[in-house]
Write a protein that holds these residues in place. Structure first.
Motif, PDB file in Angstrom:
ATOM      1  N   ASN A   1      84.349  71.076  29.351  1.00  0.00           N
ATOM      2  CA  ASN A   1      84.976  70.440  28.186  1.00  0.00           C
ATOM      3  C   ASN A   1      86.316  69.832  28.600  1.00  0.00           C
ATOM      4  O   ASN A   1      87.255  70.568  28.917  1.00  0.00           O
ATOM      5  N   PRO A   2      86.447  68.503  28.596  1.00  0.00           N
ATOM      6  CA  PRO A   2      87.704  67.881  29.041  1.00  0.00           C
ATOM      7  C   PRO A   2      88.870  68.157  28.109  1.00  0.00           C
ATOM      8  O   PRO A   2      90.032  67.993  28.500  1.00  0.00           O
ATOM      9  N   ASN A   3      88.579  68.581  26.868  1.00  0.00           N
ATOM     10  CA  ASN A   3      89.645  68.849  25.901  1.00  0.00           C
ATOM     11  C   ASN A   3      90.039  70.318  25.835  1.00  0.00           C
ATOM     12  O   ASN A   3      90.853  70.703  24.999  1.00  0.00           O
ATOM     13  N   TYR A   4      89.446  71.141  26.724  1.00  0.00           N
ATOM     14  CA  TYR A   4      89.738  72.574  26.679  1.00  0.00           C
ATOM     15  C   TYR A   4      91.180  72.868  27.080  1.00  0.00           C
ATOM     16  O   TYR A   4      91.669  72.355  28.090  1.00  0.00           O
ATOM     17  N   LYS A   5      91.840  73.698  26.279  1.00  0.00           N
ATOM     18  CA  LYS A   5      93.160  74.233  26.615  1.00  0.00           C
ATOM     19  C   LYS A   5      93.132  75.732  26.380  1.00  0.00           C
ATOM     20  O   LYS A   5      92.887  76.184  25.263  1.00  0.00           O
ATOM     21  N   GLY A   6      93.361  76.487  27.434  1.00  0.00           N
ATOM     22  CA  GLY A   6      93.343  77.937  27.316  1.00  0.00           C
ATOM     23  C   GLY A   6      93.755  78.568  28.620  1.00  0.00           C
ATOM     24  O   GLY A   6      94.331  77.927  29.498  1.00  0.00           O
ATOM     25  N   THR A   7      93.414  79.825  28.788  1.00  0.00           N
ATOM     26  CA  THR A   7      93.851  80.579  29.965  1.00  0.00           C
ATOM     27  C   THR A   7      92.893  80.470  31.137  1.00  0.00           C
ATOM     28  O   THR A   7      93.230  80.882  32.255  1.00  0.00           O
ATOM     29  N   LEU A   8      91.701  79.928  30.920  1.00  0.00           N
ATOM     30  CA  LEU A   8      90.655  79.980  31.938  1.00  0.00           C
ATOM     31  C   LEU A   8      90.743  78.817  32.913  1.00  0.00           C
ATOM     32  O   LEU A   8      90.989  77.673  32.508  1.00  0.00           O
ATOM     33  N   SER A   9      90.499  79.105  34.186  1.00  0.00           N
ATOM     34  CA  SER A   9      90.332  78.071  35.198  1.00  0.00           C
ATOM     35  C   SER A   9      88.836  77.838  35.374  1.00  0.00           C
ATOM     36  O   SER A   9      88.110  78.745  35.779  1.00  0.00           O
ATOM     37  N   VAL A  10      88.390  76.647  35.045  1.00  0.00           N
ATOM     38  CA  VAL A  10      86.959  76.330  35.098  1.00  0.00           C
ATOM     39  C   VAL A  10      86.652  75.762  36.474  1.00  0.00           C
ATOM     40  O   VAL A  10      87.107  74.679  36.834  1.00  0.00           O
ATOM     41  N   ASN A  11      85.851  76.487  37.254  1.00  0.00           N
ATOM     42  CA  ASN A  11      85.642  76.172  38.657  1.00  0.00           C
ATOM     43  C   ASN A  11      84.422  75.295  38.922  1.00  0.00           C
ATOM     44  O   ASN A  11      83.997  75.168  40.077  1.00  0.00           O
ATOM     45  N   ASN A  12      83.841  74.729  37.897  1.00  0.00           N
ATOM     46  CA  ASN A  12      82.669  73.879  38.078  1.00  0.00           C
ATOM     47  C   ASN A  12      82.629  72.852  36.957  1.00  0.00           C
ATOM     48  O   ASN A  12      83.328  72.984  35.954  1.00  0.00           O
ATOM     49  N   ASP A  13      81.803  71.845  37.121  1.00  0.00           N
ATOM     50  CA  ASP A  13      81.656  70.811  36.096  1.00  0.00           C
ATOM     51  C   ASP A  13      80.449  71.038  35.204  1.00  0.00           C
ATOM     52  O   ASP A  13      80.393  70.528  34.089  1.00  0.00           O
ATOM     53  N   GLU A  14      79.475  71.785  35.709  1.00  0.00           N
ATOM     54  CA  GLU A  14      78.269  72.029  34.912  1.00  0.00           C
ATOM     55  C   GLU A  14      77.576  73.296  35.386  1.00  0.00           C
ATOM     56  O   GLU A  14      77.468  73.558  36.589  1.00  0.00           O
ATOM     57  N   VAL A  15      77.097  74.079  34.420  1.00  0.00           N
ATOM     58  CA  VAL A  15      76.236  75.222  34.704  1.00  0.00           C
ATOM     59  C   VAL A  15      75.014  75.112  33.807  1.00  0.00           C
ATOM     60  O   VAL A  15      75.147  74.918  32.595  1.00  0.00           O
ATOM     61  N   ASP A  16      73.834  75.222  34.394  1.00  0.00           N
ATOM     62  CA  ASP A  16      72.589  75.215  33.629  1.00  0.00           C
ATOM     63  C   ASP A  16      72.026  76.633  33.604  1.00  0.00           C
ATOM     64  O   ASP A  16      71.803  77.226  34.662  1.00  0.00           O
ATOM     65  N   MET A  17      71.811  77.152  32.416  1.00  0.00           N
ATOM     66  CA  MET A  17      71.229  78.487  32.292  1.00  0.00           C
ATOM     67  C   MET A  17      69.781  78.338  31.839  1.00  0.00           C
ATOM     68  O   MET A  17      69.504  77.811  30.760  1.00  0.00           O
ATOM     69  N   VAL A  18      68.865  78.817  32.673  1.00  0.00           N
ATOM     70  CA  VAL A  18      67.436  78.645  32.440  1.00  0.00           C
ATOM     71  C   VAL A  18      66.822  79.985  32.053  1.00  0.00           C
ATOM     72  O   VAL A  18      67.062  81.010  32.712  1.00  0.00           O
ATOM     73  N   SER A  19      66.014  79.980  30.986  1.00  0.00           N
ATOM     74  CA  SER A  19      65.347  81.200  30.523  1.00  0.00           C
ATOM     75  C   SER A  19      63.984  81.336  31.187  1.00  0.00           C
ATOM     76  O   SER A  19      63.192  80.381  31.196  1.00  0.00           O
ATOM     77  N   TYR A  20      63.713  82.528  31.728  1.00  0.00           N
ATOM     78  CA  TYR A  20      62.424  82.830  32.342  1.00  0.00           C
ATOM     79  C   TYR A  20      61.693  83.884  31.520  1.00  0.00           C
ATOM     80  O   TYR A  20      62.315  84.736  30.885  1.00  0.00           O
ATOM     81  N   LYS A  21      60.364  83.830  31.582  1.00  0.00           N
ATOM     82  CA  LYS A  21      59.577  84.747  30.751  1.00  0.00           C
ATOM     83  C   LYS A  21      59.667  86.183  31.247  1.00  0.00           C
ATOM     84  O   LYS A  21      59.503  87.125  30.470  1.00  0.00           O
ATOM     85  N   ASP A  22      59.929  86.376  32.546  1.00  0.00           N
ATOM     86  CA  ASP A  22      60.061  87.737  33.054  1.00  0.00           C
ATOM     87  C   ASP A  22      60.885  87.737  34.342  1.00  0.00           C
ATOM     88  O   ASP A  22      61.204  86.687  34.914  1.00  0.00           O
ATOM     89  N   ALA A  23      61.209  88.943  34.783  1.00  0.00           N
ATOM     90  CA  ALA A  23      62.079  89.115  35.944  1.00  0.00           C
ATOM     91  C   ALA A  23      61.418  88.619  37.229  1.00  0.00           C
ATOM     92  O   ALA A  23      62.097  88.112  38.133  1.00  0.00           O
ATOM     93  N   ASP A  24      60.103  88.759  37.333  1.00  0.00           N
ATOM     94  CA  ASP A  24      59.414  88.324  38.549  1.00  0.00           C
ATOM     95  C   ASP A  24      59.522  86.812  38.728  1.00  0.00           C
ATOM     96  O   ASP A  24      59.789  86.319  39.834  1.00  0.00           O
TER      97      ASP A  24
END
Length: 535
Positions: free
Chosen positions: A221-244
């Motif tokens: 978010n280019p407008n973010y102001k807070g305490t966090l240092s964001v070390n990447n431009d994008e993270v994709d979180m993918v859902s899987y049906k199971d652990a295997d």
């Protein structure tokens, strides 16, 4: 494939490594800049729960981890754990000696992701909205000590509390207190679907298949102001049906990191492997607990002696050894052993598992045996070992000759509405704390408007003991009161604690920040991740 294990100390503040950070993700670790994270959490919008990502509704670890990335709160838990610190706020604190007036000043120039300025009225709107809607998830109860909210100008918010609450700063760090844009959220109605509009470190684009979100694309978010240092431009979180499937994706390089929930077999395999290789297993101290809950008005468990007899028969040590090994440890109270205020109330009350004592409890209450019960559990929320866990519980109870137990597994999206409607007499749940304090293991289960919708209500706990514990700013001073609460729970058994577990992350070793991607409350901190050498 060779692997190595990194074991982190229980006190996160002792962690010393400086984790470098580079750019971020789009598919796998072999292409693009995006960092790709795998999870077995499933995100569905159903008829019973059409607004899974609304901060006024969301109350499970998976959806909270979406909101932690996208919706900013006044306070936040710091990287090294400890007391919460200002986040959207520039400063916050109690302004009276009685811990009943809490004032926050907003950061200058704070904006939503779309560029709209954030004012104190937006903060008030967001928090009052959750209190007004009172969603059936019960998350609004975290804000129960608020009496009124006052604004002074555009930058100051003042919370007047009904009673002293030393844990209130922690509660302002949870997603239910997240700041949302009034242009996108109605005051008295939940927002259906997967859209989220806030001022957190990322924006969210939800990739869906029907009513399910299959991928969450987090863009800085280019407008973010807070305490966090964001070390990447994008993270994709993918859902899987199971652990295997998730584990296979990590080995193939389709994802860079996997988190909850891995199977015990995966964790053991990664832990036992050589220290040389391209996948790191990180063990992180956690506060996850697992327990049985009771509908204390259900005919089969209404009699307290039935619940007590179950507490007397169940062998936690055997359960943990057979199912989870070194990845968990037996739990004898609602409050985990690592938190101030913990007391081993169940072992103090019942001692070691004893069939004869259980038989006497039932006989004294004129309960006919075997007691016929069904233990309900969810098949797809707490990991692949859940079924084995309930098979073990079934064997233990039936082996006593005092119970005739069946088990029944149900998908999470069906399980939760049924549990909230009181359809289960006995059911298994897990709990990841709202914040790392004993109050988060007591009030959500035992206070008025508890999230379990439990009919159990102890007036001393609700009226006296919980308020008394919250008055103690020094949490060590609250230990005596918290012990009384845990002793009452061991006597009445509205819930039956089973075990507490560790947390694990497995990552390709060109990912930095994996040691910090989870905190003790199972909060995902995706901003910590980057590409580079983790060695």
């Amino acid at each position: 494939m060779n692997r190595k294990t990194l074991v982190l100390p229980a006190v996160a503040g002792l962690l010393a490594p400086a984790l470098a950070a580079c750019g971020a993700s789009d598919s796998g670790s072999n292409s693009g800049d995006a960092i790709v994270v795998g999870t077995t959490d499933r995100f569905t919008a159903t008829k019973d729960a059409p607004a899974p990502l609304d901060p006024a509704y969301s109350y499970d670890v998976g959806t909270w981890n979406i909101l932690r990335q996208t919706v900013q709160t006044l306070m936040i838990q710091p990287k090294g754990e400890g007391e919460p610190v200002p986040e959207a706020a520039q400063s916050c604190g109690f302004t009276d000696t009685g811990n009943e007036r809490f004032a926050c000043k907003l950061r200058s120039g704070l904006k939503f992701a779309n560029g709209d300025a954030i004012t104190a009225e937006d903060v008030k709107f967001s928090i009052e909205r959750a209190r007004t809607i009172k969603a059936d998830s019960g998350v609004f109860a975290l804000l129960s000590t608020i009496d009124t909210i006052e604004t002074q100008g555009d930058n100051e918010v003042i919370f007047h509390l009904k009673t002293a609450d030393a844990t209130f700063p922690f509660k302002l760090s949870t997603p239910v207190a997240g700041i949302v844009n009034p242009d996108d959220y109605e005051k008295d109605k939940l927002r259906d679907g997967f859209a989220v509009d806030g001022s957190g470190p990322y924006t969210l684009e939800a990739k869906t298949d029907g009513d399910e979100m299959t991928k969450a694309v987090f863009t800085k978010n280019p407008n973010y102001k807070g305490t966090l240092s964001v070390n990447n431009d994008e993270v994709d979180m993918v859902s899987y049906k199971d652990a295997d499937d998730m584990g296979t994706a990590l080995e193939k390089g389709d994802i860079d990191l996997m988190t909850r929930t891995m199977s015990p077999e995966q964790i053991k395999k990664l832990s036992d492997a050589s220290a040389d290789g391209d996948i790191d297993l990180v063990e992180i101290s956690g506060l996850e607990i697992r327990y049985l809950a009771f509908n204390t008005t259900a005919p089969t468990v209404k009699t307290k002696a039935v619940r007590q007899a179950m507490a007397q028969v169940i062998d936690r040590a055997q359960l943990v050894s057979e199912v989870y090994g070194s990845q968990a440890e037996p739990l004898y109270s609602l409050v985990p052993a690592s938190l101030t205020g913990h007391s081993n109330s169940f072992i103090n009350t019942y001692g070691e598992p004893d069939k004869a004592k259980a038989k006497a409890l039932l006989a004294d209450a004129d309960v006919s045996t075997p007691v016929k019960l069904t233990l309900n559990y969810t098949t797809d929320h707490y990991g692949p070992a859940t079924k084995q866990e309930f098979e073990t519980l079934q064997k233990q109870l039936n082996a006593s000759g005092l119970f005739d137990v069946a088990i029944e597994g149900t998908p999470w999206e069906t399980f939760v509405p049924a549990e909230r409607k009181g359809e289960y007499a006995v059911f298994g749940m897990g709990w990841f704390p709202d914040f790392p304090d004993a109050d988060s293991f007591v009030a959500p289960f035992l206070d008025k408007d508890n999230f379990l919708k439990s009919p159990y209500a102890n007036s001393d706990i609700i009226t006296n003991l919980i308020p008394a514990s919250r008055r103690e700013a020094d949490r060590l001073s609250a230990a005596k009161t918290l012990t009384k609460i845990q002793d009452i729970v061991a006597e009445d058994v509205p819930v039956l604690p089973l075990w507490q577990g560790k947390q694990y992350v497995a990552a390709n070793n060109d990912v930095t920040g994996s040691a910090y991607v989870l905190n003790s409350s199972a909060t995902l901190q995706l901003w910590e991740l980057g590409h580079g050498s983790s060695n």
